[in-house]
Write a protein that holds these residues in place. Structure first.
Motif, PDB file in Angstrom:
ATOM      1  N   TYR A 155       0.853  -1.195   0.000  1.00 16.06           N
ATOM      2  CA  TYR A 155       0.000   0.000   0.000  1.00 16.06           C
ATOM      3  C   TYR A 155       0.886   1.240   0.000  1.00 16.06           C
ATOM      4  N   GLY A 175      -3.731   0.631  -2.529  1.00 17.23           N
ATOM      5  CA  GLY A 175      -2.925  -0.522  -2.152  1.00 17.23           C
ATOM      6  C   GLY A 175      -3.418  -1.814  -2.755  1.00 17.23           C
ATOM      7  N   VAL A 178      -4.167  -3.889   1.910  1.00 15.20           N
ATOM      8  CA  VAL A 178      -4.258  -2.878   2.957  1.00 15.20           C
ATOM      9  C   VAL A 178      -4.778  -3.523   4.239  1.00 15.20           C
TER      10      VAL A 178
END
Length: 226
Positions: A155, A175, A178
């Motif tokens: 991320y 991301g 995440v």
């Protein structure tokens, strides 16, 4: 007689000197090395003789050598001085940017790797996987990657740090993986040995039932940010 090198780029390749904004310290000297690239992880050296019309714009503390093959940064360059190198290779334009980072006034930018996890709750500290690549760019971008591979990141986003209060903030932009428990608000400081200590944040989903914000991520600097 040796024929001149071909300056024609491979099919679907772009020409570049480096990817993104390169961060350098005062007094640095960067030899210009052109590349052809089809993707971020694919850098094929291009003939240096093909690099033409090299110029530089920006802070006077950053200049070209007489042969226009090396970027020279003054030892007295200030933190956040920027410059833009322009050139041509095989008729294709190149634009490369760099930023001066003075660790004395701006010590956090760089590529960091986690070496330790300190948690008061053993459940959170047990079996942790190190964050192998935590990149803090001087321009304000960050990325976190547990298992670095080519251009992959878990991320990324923006970061800020107030040196006086130690307040550290990570704001996500996107991301691939995440953490559900992500919390980017905490504190950061350097210990006497130069390690980065980040506390109050939740950078990954740990094993314990909560209280992860009480853990401290300990990082060792690997190298300057790319």
């Amino acid at each position: 007689m040796i024929p001149p090198p071909s300056c024609e780029p491979p099919s679907q390749a772009v020409v570049l000197l480096w990817i993104g904004e390169r961060e350098v310290k005062p007094g640095a000297k960067i030899v210009l090395e052109p590349y052809w690239s089809r993707r971020p992880s694919d850098l094929t050296p291009a003939p240096l003789a093909c690099l033409k019309k090299v110029t530089i714009l920006g802070a006077p503390s950053v200049r070209l050598s007489k042969d226009k093959r090396t970027v020279e940064v003054s030892p007295s360059a200030a933190d956040a001085d920027t410059a833009e190198i322009r050139a041509e290779l095989g008729g294709a334009p190149i634009v490369a940017r760099l930023r001066v980072v003075d660790a004395a006034t701006n010590p956090l930018p760089g590529v960091w790797s986690q070496t330790e996890m300190r948690c008061p709750d053993d459940a959170n500290a047990k079996g942790w996987e190190p964050l192998r690549e935590f990149v803090l760019k001087a321009g304000g971008d960050f990325s976190a990657t547990w298992r670095p591979f080519e251009a992959y990141h878990d991320y990324w986003g923006d970061w800020t740090w107030d040196r006086a209060s130690k307040r550290f903030s990570l704001k996500l932009h996107g991301g691939n993986r995440v953490p559900k428990a992500f919390d980017g608000e905490g504190q950061a400081e350097l210990d006497p040995s130069g390690r980065l200590l980040v506390s109050g944040v939740v950078l990954r989903d740990l094993g314990g039932p909560g209280g992860q914000e009480s853990c401290t991520f300990v990082f060792q600097r690997l190298r300057p940010a790319p």
